[in-house]
Design an enzyme around this catalytic site. Structure first.
Site, PDB file in Angstrom:
ATOM      1  CG  LEU A 255     -68.933 -46.564  39.168  1.00 28.22           C
ATOM      2  CD1 LEU A 255     -68.107 -47.833  39.062  1.00 28.22           C
ATOM      3  CD2 LEU A 255     -70.055 -46.576  38.130  1.00 28.22           C
TER       4      LEU A 255
ATOM      5  N   GLY B  33     -69.442 -45.479  50.264  1.00 26.49           N
ATOM      6  CA  GLY B  33     -69.860 -46.059  51.529  1.00 26.49           C
ATOM      7  C   GLY B  33     -69.419 -45.149  52.658  1.00 26.49           C
ATOM      8  N   GLY B  34     -69.276 -45.713  53.855  1.00 25.53           N
ATOM      9  CA  GLY B  34     -68.891 -44.910  54.998  1.00 25.53           C
ATOM     10  C   GLY B  34     -67.526 -44.264  54.840  1.00 25.53           C
TER      11      GLY B  34
ATOM     12  CB  SER C 145     -64.764 -47.072  50.551  1.00 26.24           C
ATOM     13  OG  SER C 145     -66.051 -47.639  50.563  1.00 26.24           O
TER      14      SER C 145
ATOM     15  CB  VAL D  97     -66.806 -47.407  43.871  1.00 25.73           C
ATOM     16  CG1 VAL D  97     -66.445 -48.226  42.632  1.00 25.73           C
ATOM     17  CG2 VAL D  97     -66.625 -48.251  45.130  1.00 25.73           C
TER      18      VAL D  97
ATOM     19  CG  ASP E  24     -70.996 -58.117  54.477  1.00 24.44           C
ATOM     20  OD1 ASP E  24     -72.127 -58.366  54.963  1.00 24.44           O
ATOM     21  OD2 ASP E  24     -70.675 -56.993  54.069  1.00 24.44           O
TER      22      ASP E  24
END
Length: 305
Positions: free
Chosen positions: A26, A29-30, A32, A34, A148
């Site tokens: 899906l 990130g840096g 991680s 998904v 955030d």
């Protein structure tokens, strides 16, 4: 803590004695990733967030993110289905199994409408804002702040209801800063964990003796409201041009005129974007003002997005 087992040859993983089939990636990130997975025990889809943990601190932060999810049982906050730590030699991955939202995020919806030359209606904005505020109210009531909040961190349920996600930046709501060293530490933390174009002014230059509270979320909420009204965040273009967001947020925001928006909605936005955090409203006051505007109830046709 649950246990994870990779069964790579069959494209499945086992979490808490339940088997999940890998469907597709899906996003990432840096540190991680998904993945979309399907529960073979129930046929439901889930989002499996895998966080790469290089150090003990990374594992502690992942555990803390899971703990933050477990604090809440609220329709406007993303629930945690399962959590486990997977070890392969010296490498560790923290796995958070989360519900999958096929409609994506609020930002996806804003972009979809913008591509057609459209915007959310005021009724839709008010209904979404009410749900976001209720989620924040629950977080603040537990003594935490999200830190955030942004349109990409707000999922949309099947009925369009907003659900707050990405609780990894949450920390205590009220932070008493005593001294320049603590101020710089907090400022550096905010630079890493709070998205720049949605970050409150007081986090750009933290004073050596001050109190930072949950109203950083109210500023971010104002930026989210602006994005719902105008199709982009108030400081997105400032950042994209390479100009100083830190400088821009020190001045009161100029809100564009539009016949789509009532004066009450503009006043609400203006109060959220108050530069002085001590003059910025808390969520309960905003909720009472929102409820007085009487947005349509969920399920009415005017709120569907």
């Amino acid at each position: 803590m649950g246990h994870a087992l990779c069964v790579c040859s069959r494209g499945t993983v086992i979490i808490d004695n339940k088997r999940y089939l890998f469907i597709q990636k899906l996003g990432e990130g840096g540190f991680s990733y998904v993945d979309l997975v399907e529960g073979l025990h129930d046929g439901h889809f889930y989002a499996l967030k895998r966080i790469l943990c290089h150090e003990q601190q990374d594992r502690e932060e992942a555990q803390r993110e899971a703990d933050m999810h477990r604090l809440f049982n609220h329709p406007n906050i993303l629930r945690l289905v399962a959590y486990c730590l997977r070890e392969r030699g010296a490498k560790h991955e923290a796995w958070l199994l989360l519900p999958f939202f096929k409609r994506g995020t609020l930002w996806n919806e804003i972009e979809r409408l913008k591509d057609k030359g459209n915007f959310l209606t005021e009724d839709q904005i008010l209904w979404l804002l009410l749900g976001i505020c209720r989620g924040l109210e629950a977080i603040h009531a537990k003594g935490y702040a999200h830190r955030d909040l942004k349109p990409t961190n707000i999922l949309l349920g099947d009925e369009g209801q907003p659900v707050l996600m990405d609780l990894g930046s949450m920390n205590q709501a009220c932070i008493h800063v005593e001294g320049s060293r603590q101020a710089l530490t907090l400022q550096d933390w905010a630079a890493q964990r709070c998205t720049i174009s949605y970050r409150a002014p007081e986090l750009f230059s933290v004073q050596s003796h001050c109190v930072i509270d949950e109203r950083t979320d109210v500023w971010s909420l104002g930026c989210v409201l602006y994005a719902m009204m105008f199709g982009e965040g108030p400081y997105d273009m400032v950042f994209q041009k390479g100009d100083s967001v830190a400088l821009a947020v020190q001045n009161q925001l100029s809100i564009p005129q539009s016949p789509r928006h009532s004066s009450a909605l503009r006043q609400l936005l203006n109060s959220m974007m108050t530069v002085d955090p001590h003059q910025r409203p808390h969520i309960p006051l905003l909720l009472s003002q929102l409820e007085a505007l009487q947005p349509p109830a969920p399920g009415q046709h005017t709120t569907q997005i």
